[in-house]
Structure formats: C-alpha cells, structure tokens
Write a protein that holds these residues in place. Sequence first.
Motif, PDB file in Angstrom:
ATOM      1  N   TRP A  23      17.200  28.630  40.023  1.00  0.00           N
ATOM      2  CA  TRP A  23      17.163  29.748  39.095  1.00  0.00           C
ATOM      3  C   TRP A  23      15.780  30.365  38.988  1.00  0.00           C
ATOM      4  CZ3 TRP A  23      13.865  29.321  34.995  1.00  0.00           C
ATOM      5  CH2 TRP A  23      13.455  28.040  34.629  1.00  0.00           C
ATOM      6  N   VAL A  24      14.745  29.625  39.354  1.00  0.00           N
ATOM      7  CA  VAL A  24      13.378  30.136  39.210  1.00  0.00           C
ATOM      8  C   VAL A  24      13.147  31.328  40.137  1.00  0.00           C
ATOM      9  CG1 VAL A  24      10.928  29.568  39.410  1.00  0.00           C
ATOM     10  CG2 VAL A  24      12.520  27.871  38.503  1.00  0.00           C
ATOM     11  N   GLU A  25      13.449  31.163  41.413  1.00  0.00           N
ATOM     12  CA  GLU A  25      13.220  32.220  42.402  1.00  0.00           C
ATOM     13  C   GLU A  25      14.518  32.855  42.889  1.00  0.00           C
ATOM     14  OE1 GLU A  25      10.210  33.278  43.251  1.00  0.00           O
ATOM     15  OE2 GLU A  25       9.223  31.780  41.993  1.00  0.00           O
ATOM     16  N   HIS A  26      15.644  32.442  42.350  1.00  0.00           N
ATOM     17  CA  HIS A  26      16.969  32.908  42.801  1.00  0.00           C
ATOM     18  C   HIS A  26      17.141  32.698  44.301  1.00  0.00           C
ATOM     19  CE1 HIS A  26      17.648  35.756  39.132  1.00  0.00           C
ATOM     20  NE2 HIS A  26      17.390  34.513  38.785  1.00  0.00           N
ATOM     21  N   ASP A  27      16.778  31.505  44.742  1.00  0.00           N
ATOM     22  CA  ASP A  27      16.899  31.164  46.156  1.00  0.00           C
ATOM     23  C   ASP A  27      17.806  29.947  46.308  1.00  0.00           C
ATOM     24  OD1 ASP A  27      15.321  29.220  45.017  1.00  0.00           O
ATOM     25  OD2 ASP A  27      13.740  29.305  46.511  1.00  0.00           O
ATOM     26  N   GLY A  28      17.988  29.491  47.518  1.00  0.00           N
ATOM     27  CA  GLY A  28      18.760  28.274  47.765  1.00  0.00           C
ATOM     28  C   GLY A  28      20.230  28.402  47.417  1.00  0.00           C
ATOM     29  N   GLY A  29      20.808  29.564  47.673  1.00  0.00           N
ATOM     30  CA  GLY A  29      22.222  29.739  47.395  1.00  0.00           C
ATOM     31  C   GLY A  29      22.530  30.024  45.941  1.00  0.00           C
ATOM     32  N   TYR A  30      21.583  30.581  45.229  1.00  0.00           N
ATOM     33  CA  TYR A  30      21.740  30.848  43.793  1.00  0.00           C
ATOM     34  C   TYR A  30      22.961  31.724  43.514  1.00  0.00           C
ATOM     35  CZ  TYR A  30      20.711  32.970  39.256  1.00  0.00           C
ATOM     36  OH  TYR A  30      20.793  33.435  37.963  1.00  0.00           O
ATOM     37  N   ARG A 121      29.055  33.723  31.142  1.00  0.00           N
ATOM     38  CA  ARG A 121      27.602  33.748  31.290  1.00  0.00           C
ATOM     39  C   ARG A 121      27.196  33.692  32.756  1.00  0.00           C
ATOM     40  NH1 ARG A 121      23.839  35.508  28.039  1.00  0.00           N
ATOM     41  NH2 ARG A 121      22.973  33.791  26.941  1.00  0.00           N
ATOM     42  N   SER A 122      27.964  32.948  33.553  1.00  0.00           N
ATOM     43  CA  SER A 122      27.599  32.836  34.964  1.00  0.00           C
ATOM     44  C   SER A 122      27.857  34.133  35.731  1.00  0.00           C
ATOM     45  CB  SER A 122      28.345  31.671  35.624  1.00  0.00           C
ATOM     46  OG  SER A 122      29.728  31.887  35.585  1.00  0.00           O
ATOM     47  N   LEU A 123      28.526  35.091  35.124  1.00  0.00           N
ATOM     48  CA  LEU A 123      28.689  36.398  35.768  1.00  0.00           C
ATOM     49  C   LEU A 123      27.393  37.194  35.763  1.00  0.00           C
ATOM     50  CD1 LEU A 123      32.173  37.459  34.359  1.00  0.00           C
ATOM     51  CD2 LEU A 123      31.648  36.549  36.638  1.00  0.00           C
ATOM     52  N   SER A 124      26.503  36.921  34.808  1.00  0.00           N
ATOM     53  CA  SER A 124      25.244  37.659  34.732  1.00  0.00           C
ATOM     54  C   SER A 124      24.023  36.825  35.110  1.00  0.00           C
ATOM     55  CB  SER A 124      25.053  38.234  33.328  1.00  0.00           C
ATOM     56  OG  SER A 124      24.982  37.192  32.385  1.00  0.00           O
ATOM     57  N   GLU A 125      24.068  35.525  34.859  1.00  0.00           N
ATOM     58  CA  GLU A 125      22.946  34.639  35.184  1.00  0.00           C
ATOM     59  C   GLU A 125      23.450  33.205  35.178  1.00  0.00           C
ATOM     60  OE1 GLU A 125      20.000  34.858  32.087  1.00  0.00           O
ATOM     61  OE2 GLU A 125      21.270  33.782  30.685  1.00  0.00           O
ATOM     62  N   ALA A 126      22.605  32.292  35.612  1.00  0.00           N
ATOM     63  CA  ALA A 126      22.942  30.878  35.495  1.00  0.00           C
ATOM     64  C   ALA A 126      22.975  30.540  34.000  1.00  0.00           C
ATOM     65  CB  ALA A 126      21.904  30.025  36.205  1.00  0.00           C
ATOM     66  N   PRO A 127      24.015  29.861  33.534  1.00  0.00           N
ATOM     67  CA  PRO A 127      24.086  29.550  32.110  1.00  0.00           C
ATOM     68  C   PRO A 127      22.851  28.779  31.639  1.00  0.00           C
ATOM     69  CG  PRO A 127      26.199  29.153  33.136  1.00  0.00           C
ATOM     70  CD  PRO A 127      25.218  29.443  34.245  1.00  0.00           C
ATOM     71  N   GLY A 128      22.137  29.360  30.699  1.00  0.00           N
ATOM     72  CA  GLY A 128      20.920  28.765  30.173  1.00  0.00           C
ATOM     73  C   GLY A 128      19.657  29.228  30.873  1.00  0.00           C
ATOM     74  N   GLU A 129      19.802  30.095  31.874  1.00  0.00           N
ATOM     75  CA  GLU A 129      18.631  30.530  32.647  1.00  0.00           C
ATOM     76  C   GLU A 129      17.620  31.274  31.786  1.00  0.00           C
ATOM     77  OE1 GLU A 129      17.508  33.637  36.234  1.00  0.00           O
ATOM     78  OE2 GLU A 129      19.557  32.906  36.107  1.00  0.00           O
TER      79      GLU A 129
END
Length: 161
Positions: A23-30, A121-129
């Motif tokens: 979630w930090v860089e939105h990498d690794g299959g985010y 929530r996961s439609l817009s961001e990782a839940p809790g991001e």
Amino acid sequence: MSDETSTPAGPRPEPLRFFGTTWVEHDGGYTGRRIGVAVGSLAAVVAACFVLRFAYQGLAIADVGTPVTVMVVVMFAVCTALAFGHTWESFSKRPDPDRQASLRGLLTIGFVGSLLAYCFRSLSEAPGEKLHREEYEAAKAQYARRTTRRTGNPAKKPRRP
C-alpha cells in the motif's frame, strides 16, 4: 552486505491484511489485491446471505411464530448496520480496544456488515490504507525532525529587533 544497507533507517510501514506493505508505493500487485479483496468479500457476503436464508427457513419450518421471526430478522439487520458503521469507522481511526472487546458479539452477529464495509472500501483503497498512511507519514516527519542536525552556532544568530 552490512545491516545498514539492507535495512533503511527510520520508521517502517505497518503491513495491512492481504496487502502487506504494498500500500505504501502501490506496487507488488496492489491493484490486483484490491480487486481480489473486493470480489472475495462480496462472495463471502453472498455465501453468508445464503446461510442466513437457510436459518430463516429453519425458523419457518420450526413454526416459531411471527414475533420471533421478526425479532431475529430485525436483530440481524440492526447488528449488520452497526457492524458496517463500526468497521467503516475503523478504517479512518484506531478503534478503542475496550470498546472493540465489548462489541465483539455484535460484530460477530453482524459479520455481513463488516464484509460489506471491507468490500466497499477496497473499491477505492486498501481497507485501512488512509489511516496507516497518515500514521506512517507522521512517523516519517517526526523521524526527520529528530535526525535533522542544526547548522552553525546558535549564539551567533542575529537577534530580531
């Protein structure tokens, strides 16, 4: 390779469930993980609704009466709504551990609401991001302030008139 080069100095991001630290860089299959979490939690909601439907049919077969049936349906509806609200709120601020413990039963009964909140929530961001990003950025800023060194002699600093 020394430990200093393999481990960066400063605060480390807290991993999120299903996302780790992607979630930090939105990498690794985010993005794929977000889609997977949304689809998975929606599938769990559908499965849970089937289970609740079977429970409702069991009440109808047992012929417990209209008041009991209405009470059970209202209980699940209210618990689901409260669980949705509590879970949604926990994505933007840390829940109080004592309150969380006292609501454990309600959240268990209203698990469909928690799953729906997770899906939406996961439609817009990782839940809790958002919460974790704010905390991580604050920790990084505090670390930068602590490690920044002064330059010059403060005694030679010109005084303001």
